[in-house]
Design an enzyme around this catalytic site. Structure first.
Site, short mmCIF file in Angstrom:
data_model
loop_
_atom_site.label_atom_id
_atom_site.label_comp_id
_atom_site.label_asym_id
_atom_site.label_seq_id
_atom_site.Cartn_x
_atom_site.Cartn_y
_atom_site.Cartn_z
N ALA A 186 -31.17 1.48 -10.24
CA ALA A 186 -29.87 1.71 -10.88
C ALA A 186 -29.81 3.05 -11.58
CB ALA A 186 -29.58 0.59 -11.88
N ARG A 226 -19.37 9.12 -6.24
CA ARG A 226 -18.13 8.83 -5.52
C ARG A 226 -17.19 7.87 -6.24
NH1 ARG A 226 -20.52 7.23 0.06
NH2 ARG A 226 -22.39 7.00 -1.20
N LYS A 259 -3.66 -18.75 -35.18
CA LYS A 259 -4.93 -18.02 -35.34
C LYS A 259 -5.74 -18.66 -36.45
CE LYS A 259 -5.88 -15.30 -38.26
NZ LYS A 259 -6.00 -14.38 -39.39
N ASN A 264 0.26 -15.47 -44.71
CA ASN A 264 -1.16 -15.61 -45.09
C ASN A 264 -1.77 -14.32 -45.60
OD1 ASN A 264 -0.95 -14.45 -42.53
ND2 ASN A 264 -2.95 -15.22 -41.88
N SER A 284 13.06 -26.04 -40.50
CA SER A 284 13.14 -24.78 -39.76
C SER A 284 13.15 -23.59 -40.70
CB SER A 284 14.43 -24.75 -38.92
OG SER A 284 14.36 -25.76 -37.95
C1 UD1 Z 1 -30.38 3.75 0.58
C2 UD1 Z 1 -31.41 3.65 1.70
C3 UD1 Z 1 -30.72 3.35 3.01
C4 UD1 Z 1 -29.91 2.08 2.87
C5 UD1 Z 1 -28.92 2.21 1.71
C6 UD1 Z 1 -28.23 0.90 1.47
C7 UD1 Z 1 -33.17 5.19 1.00
C8 UD1 Z 1 -33.78 6.51 1.20
N1 UD1 Z 1 -32.12 4.90 1.78
O1 UD1 Z 1 -29.58 4.88 0.91
O2 UD1 Z 1 -31.65 3.21 4.05
O3 UD1 Z 1 -29.23 1.82 4.05
O4 UD1 Z 1 -29.63 2.54 0.51
O5 UD1 Z 1 -27.31 1.06 0.44
O6 UD1 Z 1 -33.63 4.42 0.19
N2 UD1 Z 1 -31.54 5.35 -6.93
C9 UD1 Z 1 -32.36 5.53 -8.00
N3 UD1 Z 1 -33.06 6.70 -8.13
C10 UD1 Z 1 -32.99 7.68 -7.22
C11 UD1 Z 1 -32.13 7.48 -6.11
C12 UD1 Z 1 -31.42 6.32 -5.99
O7 UD1 Z 1 -32.48 4.66 -8.86
O8 UD1 Z 1 -33.66 8.70 -7.40
C13 UD1 Z 1 -30.79 4.11 -6.82
C14 UD1 Z 1 -29.29 4.33 -6.81
O9 UD1 Z 1 -28.77 4.25 -8.12
C15 UD1 Z 1 -28.81 3.17 -5.94
C16 UD1 Z 1 -29.97 2.93 -4.99
O10 UD1 Z 1 -31.09 3.52 -5.59
O11 UD1 Z 1 -28.60 2.00 -6.70
C17 UD1 Z 1 -29.71 3.51 -3.61
O12 UD1 Z 1 -29.60 4.91 -3.73
P1 UD1 Z 1 -28.59 5.74 -2.86
O13 UD1 Z 1 -28.71 7.18 -3.22
O14 UD1 Z 1 -27.26 5.13 -2.91
O15 UD1 Z 1 -29.24 5.55 -1.43
P2 UD1 Z 1 -28.47 5.49 -0.08
O16 UD1 Z 1 -28.22 6.89 0.37
O17 UD1 Z 1 -27.32 4.59 -0.18
MG MG Z 2 -25.92 3.92 -1.69
#
Ligand code: UD1
Ligand code: MG
Length: 450
Positions: A9, A15, A349, A384, A403
């Site tokens: 996370a 986006r 309330k 109140n 009333s």
């Molecule tokens: C990743 C997968 C992809 C998969 C997709 C599904 C990899 C390289 N690719 O791609 O194969 O189909 O998820 O959604 O893993 N995050 C971190 N630290 C980081 C990068 C990401 O915590 O340095 C977390 C993001 O917050 C997110 C998750 O990892 O919750 C996925 O990262 P994101 O950059 O969305 O990877 P995708 O390109 O979607």
């Molecule tokens: Mg993703």
């Protein structure tokens, strides 16, 4: 054998175009990440580790003790993200489940089956896969001619042939810990300058270990959220799932598409919910109730056989057979005894209304304790607030309030007393006494009690 869970996370969620981290965007009243946390906790039985980075403090503050936290700074990819949990978890669990915080529809059952598969098979990785016509940028699952999983290829690096693959990576894995931490050190830097968790699959195969792929039964579980459009789609699906479960459990919904029930709500059988009703937070509704249309009910307890029509209720308690609305507003601490009626434009309330008390029209009751079988006439106000403090009003049972009575608190009205229409009551009223005027004065003893 014990299992730890790591939830990714740390990303910003660019986006979403938001000043709020993506994982905190609410879905049916809860931050997105709390769905992943709950599902992971239910699947492994321990508190998951959340990898946070972007706005780490805000994420930690919002989600509180639901998770343990490690911070990833800078964010160098999903493989690097999992590595941040090594110090916390190495040697503590036989298996590590890895999920992401942006797939709120994933169920604990699906994660449990993933964990069980890894526990039962003698390989290095078990992972979920999903078949979908729209690949949504997901990594592709590359299998050998004999059907063995060989690698995950990210869309950006895939060959035209690989781009046609429709078995996709939703990014949920269960790893053998004894292998995981060392293998992560061997993940190479990607062309994008990140350490990809997905490379572990190729590494496992090269190490001679097997990778088990488990296709998810319901592809909607793997809808990930990247934009606000996805957010609305996920919310709609989650809502549909919740409504379906309640209908199958004995609740009637006149129009489930216009019924908004949050995940922690509980509803008794034979309750009928009319459209445009919002049941939120920790609300509990009893059996045989009629709710809505147009009811917003937050963190309330509602007994059996209650009727609530077009009203707003927040942190109120209703005993059985209570009838509310239309256009009532029940605020924090409103407690309506059994058989109470609160009609149009009534506001309550921090007050208790005893059994059978009626408040039909246009009244404000605040900081009051009201006995049973009281009649609160149209336009009654508990005054109140003196500008500095709130004061209490006590009204005995069987009181009749005329009333447009102003009850200037602090004030006590004795049992069986009455006020005339338009009275401004500034002094306590003895039992069984009629007061009238402004300020109200006693004019009559109504009856003698023994
Ligand atoms: C990743 C997968 C992809 C998969 C997709 C599904 C990899 C390289 N690719 O791609 O194969 O189909 O998820 O959604 O893993 N995050 C971190 N630290 C980081 C990068 C990401 O915590 O340095 C977390 C993001 O917050 C997110 C998750 O990892 O919750 C996925 O990262 P994101 O950059 O969305 O990877 P995708 O390109 O979607
Ligand atoms: Mg993703």
């Amino acid at each position: 054998m014990n299992v730890a869970a790591v939830i990714l996370a740390a990303g910003k969620g660019t986006r979403m175009r938001s000043s709020m981290p993506k994982v905190l965007h609410p879905i049916l009243g809860k931050p997105m990440a709390s769905y992943a946390i709950q599902a992971a906790r239910q699947a492994v039985g321990t508190t998951p580790v959340l990898v946070i980075g972007y706005e780490a403090d805000r994420v930690r503050q919002t989600l509180g003790e639901d998770a343990d936290y490690v911070v990833q700074d800078p964010q160098l990819g999903t493989g690097h993200a999992v590595q941040q949990a090594q110090d916390l978890l190495q040697g503590k669990a036989d298996f590590v489940l890895v999920t992401t915080a942006d797939m709120p529809l994933l169920t604990p059952e699906t994660l449990r089956s993933l964990v069980a598969a890894q526990q039962e098979h003698d390989g290095l990785i078990s992972m979920l896969t999903v078949y979908a016509e729209d690949p949504r940028g997901f990594g592709r699952i590359v299998r050998s001619p004999t059907g063995q999983v060989q690698a995950i290829v990210e869309e950006a690096q895939a060959t035209p042939e690989q781009l046609k693959i429709r078995e996709l990576n939703p990014s949920m894995y269960c790893f053998k810990s004894a292998w995981l931490w060392d293998a992560l050190k061997r993940v190479p830097l990607s062309p994008k300058g990140e350490y990809y968790l997905t490379d572990l699959v190729g590494i496992a195969v090269a190490d001679g270990g097997s990778v088990l792929a488990i296709p998810v039964k319901d592809p909607t579980e793997t809808i990930g959220i990247n934009t606000r459009l996805h957010l609305a789609e996920a919310e709609a699906l989650l809502r549909r799932r919740i409504n379906r479960d309640w209908m199958l459990a004995g609740v009637t919904m006149i129009d489930p598409n216009c019924t908004y029930i949050e995940p922690d709500v509980v509803i008794g059988i034979d309750t009928v919910i009319w459209p445009n009703t919002y049941l939120q937070g920790s609300t509990k509704i009893g059996e045989g109730c009629e709710i809505g249309p147009n009811a917003i009910i937050r963190d309330c307890q509602v007994g059996d056989r209650c009727k609530i029509l077009t009203s707003d209720m927040d942190r109120a308690v209703l005993e059985d057979d209570v009838d509310v609305g239309p256009f009532a507003r029940l605020r924090k601490g409103a407690h309506l005894g059994s058989g109470v009626h609160v009609g149009n434009f009534g506001e309550v309330k921090d007050s208790t209304l005893g059994p059978g008390t009626k408040m039909g029209h246009f009244s404000y009751i605040g900081n009051a304790t009201i006995g049973s079988q009281v009649n609160i006439g149209a336009g009654t106000i508990t005054c109140n607030y003196d500008g500095e403090k709130k004061h209490a009003t006590e009204i005995g049972s069987e009181v009749f309030i005329g009333s447009d009575t102003m009850l200037v608190a602090p004030l006590k009205l004795g049992k069986g007393s009455r006020t005339g229409a338009g009275s401004v009551v500034t002094k306590d009223v003895p039992e069984d006494t009629l007061v009238v005027g402004m300020p109200a004065r006693a004019i009559k003893k109504l009856r003698k009690r023994d």
